[in-house]
Design an enzyme around this catalytic site. Structure first.
Site, short mmCIF file in Angstrom:
data_model
loop_
_atom_site.label_atom_id
_atom_site.label_comp_id
_atom_site.label_asym_id
_atom_site.label_seq_id
_atom_site.Cartn_x
_atom_site.Cartn_y
_atom_site.Cartn_z
N GLY A 109 42.19 -10.03 -1.16
CA GLY A 109 42.41 -10.86 0.03
C GLY A 109 43.81 -10.68 0.59
N GLU A 162 38.23 -9.69 -13.01
CA GLU A 162 38.87 -10.77 -12.22
C GLU A 162 38.83 -12.07 -13.02
OE1 GLU A 162 38.16 -11.17 -8.00
OE2 GLU A 162 38.06 -13.36 -8.15
N SER A 166 32.21 -1.89 -1.11
CA SER A 166 31.56 -3.08 -1.66
C SER A 166 30.06 -2.83 -1.80
CB SER A 166 31.79 -4.25 -0.70
OG SER A 166 31.10 -3.99 0.52
N THR A 172 40.23 -6.65 5.96
CA THR A 172 40.22 -7.36 7.25
C THR A 172 41.16 -6.73 8.28
OG1 THR A 172 39.56 -9.41 6.18
CG2 THR A 172 40.70 -9.61 8.30
N GLY A 193 38.69 -12.27 4.10
CA GLY A 193 38.38 -12.49 5.51
C GLY A 193 39.61 -12.83 6.34
N ASN A 252 44.34 -5.04 -2.19
CA ASN A 252 43.08 -4.85 -1.44
C ASN A 252 43.20 -5.29 0.01
OD1 ASN A 252 42.11 -4.17 -3.95
ND2 ASN A 252 40.29 -5.46 -3.80
N ASP A 294 34.08 -2.08 -5.20
CA ASP A 294 34.74 -3.37 -4.97
C ASP A 294 33.73 -4.49 -5.28
OD1 ASP A 294 36.80 -5.02 -4.10
OD2 ASP A 294 36.15 -4.98 -2.01
P1 13P Z 1 40.96 -8.99 3.01
O1 13P Z 1 39.77 -9.71 3.56
O2 13P Z 1 42.17 -9.83 2.99
O3 13P Z 1 41.20 -7.69 3.70
O4 13P Z 1 40.65 -8.65 1.48
C1 13P Z 1 39.92 -7.51 1.11
C2 13P Z 1 39.56 -7.53 -0.33
O5 13P Z 1 40.09 -8.26 -1.15
C3 13P Z 1 38.52 -6.59 -0.75
O6 13P Z 1 38.19 -6.73 -2.10
O1 G3H Z 2 35.96 -8.26 -0.75
C1 G3H Z 2 35.39 -8.10 0.30
C2 G3H Z 2 35.61 -6.93 1.15
O2 G3H Z 2 36.32 -7.29 2.30
C3 G3H Z 2 34.32 -6.25 1.47
O3 G3H Z 2 33.59 -7.01 2.35
O4 G3H Z 2 31.34 -7.33 1.31
O5 G3H Z 2 31.71 -7.53 3.80
O6 G3H Z 2 31.79 -5.30 2.67
P1 G3H Z 2 32.00 -6.78 2.54
ZN ZN Z 3 38.25 -8.68 -2.88
#
Ligand code: 13P
Ligand code: G3H
Ligand code: ZN
Length: 349
Positions: free
Chosen positions: A224, A142, A50, A269, A190, A266, A83
């Site tokens: 997510g 998206e 990210s 978490t 999250g 993806n 990401d």
């Molecule tokens: P989670 O928070 O469910 O792991 O999702 C991660 C995500 O979508 C990163 O782009």
């Molecule tokens: O989409 C979000 C991912 O979980 C990445 O999270 O922006 O805290 O690195 P972050």
């Molecule tokens: Zn995401």
């Protein structure tokens, strides 16, 4: 294998009828955990970073760690993905660095918080596609807005406020030429996704089915998608953590998505929970330890375990050897001569 395009991984996944986990990383141990899981299960894999990860680790460290991974595991098809790129400039900087695919998350404005209009989303995503494809780089867009906030990124809310409209998904895919499409179906980023095990009223899997019917060849992406397993929550709390009881996306729902065109899943978490639980355990059980390796090794092993489980559950396990890498230069040629389609096949309603 050199770093390959996410588009190649997803095209192969579509042929094989499986999904590919895209796992977030911020440091060396997470990359090592994913690569060991990929080796253990013989899986192709997407590693994604990210904006927050890029800022935390610095681009050059991340990039060279990824090159090391590709060199150390030549048998594993590996893509390096941005990401939630928040702007054209962020995507360009990732491409210049060497990412092999980018997500332009135009569902939100560049502040990463306020939902953008459909027209704004189409315009910025199209601009990124026009920059990326001639360079052989794949683009994820998206449509609809996820819930939750991670590291300041996200619109907040439950994820049900801005679900993807299948007609808009069709128009978006046609006008942008994206390689893959992230859809909002009630998931959020999250740990705190659902306050009870989700049923049909909160997770709109029927939307995935409807979008896949209209866009049968488009690679869909589920964000997510951590399952937030009870045992990982329990370990964190057993060793002094204070997580509130929560539920994630059941693996069976993801598998239903995979049967309906979801190719990229993806997960961040679940890895975070695994790492935190393992570190807390060492701190509580062996408080005399102070060598970071004493807690980072179990942390890495815990993440490897959950990632390997997901690779098996998503179906990518066993597929690493199915194909040879297409170079990014050849991907660019493919976009130019049309062998890599950017016009979605649209089925009538
Ligand atoms: P989670 O928070 O469910 O792991 O999702 C991660 C995500 O979508 C990163 O782009
Ligand atoms: O989409 C979000 C991912 O979980 C990445 O999270 O922006 O805290 O690195 P972050
Ligand atoms: Zn995401």
């Amino acid at each position: 294998m050199p770093l390959v395009s996410t588009r190649q991984l997803l095209d192969e996944a579509a042929k094989g009828g499986y999904g590919v986990g895209a796992f977030n990383v911020n440091n060396m141990e997470q990359i090592q955990a994913i690569m060991e899981a990929a080796k253990e299960t013989n899986s192709p894999v997407i590693i994604q970073a990210s904006r927050g990860a890029r800022a935390y680790a610095q681009d050059k460290y991340l990039y060279h760690l990824m090159l090391a991974a590709a060199e150390l595991y030549p048998e594993i098809p590996l893509a390096m993905h941005l990401d939630h790129g928040n702007s054209y400039e962020t995507c360009v900087s990732a491409i210049e660095l060497g990412f092999t695919s980018v997500m332009m998350d135009g569902s939100l404005n560049a502040d990463g918080k306020t939902p953008a209009t459909f027209e704004e989303n189409v315009a910025v995503t199209r601009k990124v596609v026009d920059y990326a494809h001639p360079r052989g780089i794949a683009v994820e867009g998206e449509i609809g807005v996820l819930g939750g906030v991670e590291d300041g990124h996200g619109a907040g809310g439950s994820g049900l406020e801005h679900l993807t409209d299948p007609d808009q998904a069709v128009e978006f895919a046609e006008r942008t030429g994206v390689d893959s499409l992230a859809v909002a179906i009630g998931t959020s980023h999250g740990a705190y996704k659902f306050t009870k095990k989700p049923d049909g009223s909160v997770l709109k899997m029927e939307l995935v089915v409807a979008i896949h019917k209209r866009l049968p060849k488009t690679h869909l992406v589920m964000h997510g998608s951590s399952s937030v397993p009870q045992d990982l929550q329990d370990i964190v709390n057993q060793y002094g953590g204070k997580l509130k009881q929560t539920w994630g996306v059941p693996v069976e729902e993801i598998q239903l998505g995979i049967r309906n065109g979801v190719r990229k899943v993806n997960v961040d978490t679940d890895s975070r929970l695994a790492i935190t639980g393992a570190i807390r355990k060492v701190f509580v059980e062996q408080p005399e330890k102070f060598d970071p390796r004493d807690y980072l090794k179990p942390a890495r092993a815990a993440m490897q375990k959950v990632v390997a489980q997901r690779m098996v559950q998503f179906g990518q396990a066993g597929h690493a050897g199915d194909y040879k890498a297409i170079s990014i230069a050849d991907m660019a040629k493919g976009y130019k001569d049309g062998t890599l389609s950017t016009k979605p096949e649209v089925a009538k309603k």
